[in-house]
Design a protein around this motif. Structure first.
Motif: not given
Length: 183
Positions: A109-110, A138-143, A145, A167-168, A171
């Motif tokens: 997730l990260e 990865f950040g919130k709301k599929n950001a 980086k 990633r989903e 999850r």
């Protein structure tokens, strides 16, 4: 004092650069034999259109695909997967040139971590000639980086969307793992 705990398993990926679709099919079977069922795969895209870096060794018109494996793996397995991939690349070489380039990674997730045989200031040595780097965060709301060393092709479509899709998937896998740990 921090406690030393084993982290939740990660989602194994292998990126494959290739020119010959028949060779890709053969290597896909080999990867599934060793790491289990593939639960998602990216579209095939032109790596050569993004970068000519591997053209001198592998030839022009190199394509790339990313495979995601269904069963989460312990994070410590990355070195062994890289060693397997390196041996496979050698097995499928001709006249000292690779016909395939296999890059294993772990997606959580990260972040998205890739294994490599090349040392650099931001890479961590895992042993046996293998290094690891955080390639994306990865950040919130599929950001997504990027980092200064992020390979460009992972930032563009279809790779970027595919990694977010994996990633989903992860999850859901992670939630099941955590639920089983609690039982």
């Amino acid at each position: 004092m921090s406690e030393l705990n084993e982290p939740v398993k990660a989602n194994l990926t292998v990126s494959v650069m290739f020119r010959d679709p028949e060779l890709l099919a053969e290597v896909r079977k080999l990867l599934e034999k060793n790491y289990g069922e593939i639960d998602a795969e990216s579209e095939i895209y032109s790596f050569s259109a993004i970068s000519p870096y591997y053209d001198p060794e592998m030839g022009e018109n190199i394509n790339k695909i990313i495979f995601s494996f269904k069963e989460p793996v312990p994070r410590g397995i990355l070195k062994d997967v890289k060693l397997f991939c390196a041996a496979t690349e050698l097995e499928y070489s001709e006249n000292g040139s690779r016909l395939l380039n296999l890059d294993p990674g772990l997606l959580t997730l990260e972040n998205f971590i890739l294994a490599t045989g090349k040392n650099y200031s931001h890479r961590i040595y895992l042993g046996s000639g293998v290094f690891a780097e955080v390639t994306l965060m990865f950040g919130k709301k599929n950001a997504v980086k990027e980092l200064p060393w992020t390979y460009r092709d992972y930032l563009f479509e279809p790779a970027r969307s595919f990694l977010l899709e994996v990633r989903e998937l992860y999850r859901v896998k992670r939630a099941a793992l955590l639920k089983n740990m609690e039982s």
